[in-house]
Design a protein around this motif. Structure first.
Motif, short mmCIF file in Angstrom:
data_model
loop_
_atom_site.label_atom_id
_atom_site.label_comp_id
_atom_site.label_asym_id
_atom_site.label_seq_id
_atom_site.Cartn_x
_atom_site.Cartn_y
_atom_site.Cartn_z
N ASP A 1 21.96 38.78 53.32
CA ASP A 1 23.41 38.90 53.25
C ASP A 1 23.84 40.29 53.70
O ASP A 1 24.24 41.15 52.89
N LEU A 2 23.80 40.53 54.99
CA LEU A 2 24.16 41.84 55.53
C LEU A 2 25.66 42.10 55.41
O LEU A 2 26.08 43.26 55.32
N ASP A 3 26.45 41.05 55.36
CA ASP A 3 27.89 41.22 55.15
C ASP A 3 28.16 41.89 53.81
O ASP A 3 29.12 42.68 53.68
N HIS A 4 27.34 41.62 52.82
CA HIS A 4 27.48 42.23 51.49
C HIS A 4 27.35 43.75 51.60
O HIS A 4 28.16 44.51 51.04
N VAL A 5 26.33 44.19 52.33
CA VAL A 5 26.09 45.62 52.52
C VAL A 5 27.28 46.27 53.23
O VAL A 5 27.76 47.34 52.84
N GLU A 6 27.76 45.63 54.28
CA GLU A 6 28.90 46.17 55.03
C GLU A 6 30.19 46.14 54.21
O GLU A 6 31.00 47.09 54.27
N PHE A 7 30.38 45.09 53.43
CA PHE A 7 31.59 44.94 52.63
C PHE A 7 31.69 46.06 51.58
O PHE A 7 32.76 46.66 51.39
N ILE A 8 30.58 46.35 50.91
CA ILE A 8 30.58 47.42 49.90
C ILE A 8 30.89 48.77 50.56
O ILE A 8 31.65 49.58 50.02
N ALA A 9 30.29 49.00 51.73
CA ALA A 9 30.55 50.27 52.43
C ALA A 9 32.02 50.41 52.80
O ALA A 9 32.59 51.51 52.75
#
Length: 310
Positions: free
Chosen positions: A293-301
């Motif tokens: 879930d790379l979107d999760h990483v980007e979303f938090i950033a």
């Protein structure tokens, strides 16, 4: 507050999986990418394709990334002898251009030792070895080029080591855990950062207090030691997305809200703010368990990190 990504590859991840997360974290502006050091999965799941060695992984990431800092929470002292470990970490630091941070722990997961034929001494002996490893590794690194290093301990003995290679620069040392006596004492002597993994704020306050007292006992300024915490993270745009991400890692939303960082960006920012006010942490390691879930990483950033800067 700095945000760092923390992964648990023993639960099932290839090098390519880790590289994708590390590159995503780097592009998104995270301060660092860290991984655990384990050889066996924990709990449910098959753990496929199997464990990846922490320092082999970090060597690859040293060349396949360019700016993000790299490290372990925590390298297990039971897995490696201190001399070869000092060589490996220094080499990876040079390969990365000086981006390595070194977390070292005593080792605790008995089953992985049994599974791969590694000795697992008593708690007391593990801490004795751990203390000697900290002295040996840091001693090798700080020995000037052209001089030699010797050490005579109960478990490790080095004679006239050339103490090479040297790291690219001074490698920060991370120590962590909830041990009430020896852990704070070792942190006071060796640590640049003290990390508390997966505890509540009350326990964190107590343990940071013990580290402060240990620093005072040897005349060290406790402000020299960065305070940090590791917490599982599950953030979503709304309750439905939070629930979906929690289900993907086999956790309940209410449990994650109580024991980790779960909810909308505003909820997570508020919880991290409370942690900062109560414990004095300036760095958070976000345990990301769904590596796809790379979107999760980007979303938090994009939605959490900006509110914590400054």
């Amino acid at each position: 507050m700095e945000l760092r990504i923390f992964t648990e590859p023993q639960q099932g991840a290839s090098y390519d999986d880790l590289l994708a997360v590390a590159r995503t974290a780097e592009a998104a502006g995270y301060d660092a990418f860290f991984r655990s050091d384990h050889y066996l999965k924990m709990g449910d799941g098959d753990g496929l394709p199997g464990p990846t060695d922490a320092w082999i992984t970090l060597a690859g990431l040293a060349r396949d990334t360019s700016s993000i800092r790299l490290g372990t929470l925590m390298t297990a002292a039971t897995f490696r002898h201190p001399g070869p470990l000092a060589i490996s970490v220094a080499q990876v630091d040079r390969m990365s251009g000086g981006r390595v941070e070194f977390g070292l722990g005593a080792g605790w997961y008995e089953e992985e030792h049994t599974a791969y034929g590694l000795p697992f001494p008593s708690t007391g002996e593990r801490f004795d070895r751990y203390a000697e490893q900290l002295e040996v590794i840091t001693g090798l690194w700080r020995t000037p080029v052209g001089e030699t290093y010797s050490f005579q301990g109960e478990h490790y003995r080095l004679t006239d080591s050339p103490a090479l290679p040297k790291p690219a620069g001074r490698i920060p040392v991370l120590i962590g855990g909830t041990g009430p006596k020896r852990t704070p004492a070792l942190a006071a002597k060796y640590a640049d950062e003290f990390n508390l993994p997966f505890v509540d704020a009350d326990k964190a306050v107590e343990q940071f207090g013990r580290v402060e007292a240990a620093c005072a006992a040897i005349g060290r300024d406790p402000a020299e030691i960065t305070r940090s915490a590791a917490l599982v993270v599950c953030v979503g745009r709304d309750d439905a997305e939070v629930a979906r991400r929690a289900a993907a890692i086999g956790r309940e939303v209410d449990e994650l809200r109580e024991n980790g960082l779960a909810g909308t960006p505003a909820e997570v920012v508020d919880r991290l703010g409370t942690w900062r006010e109560r414990t004095g942490i300036t760095r958070a390691y976000l345990q990301v368990l769904d590596l796809a879930d790379l979107d999760h990483v980007e979303f938090i950033a994009a939605e959490v990190a900006p509110a914590l800067r400054g």
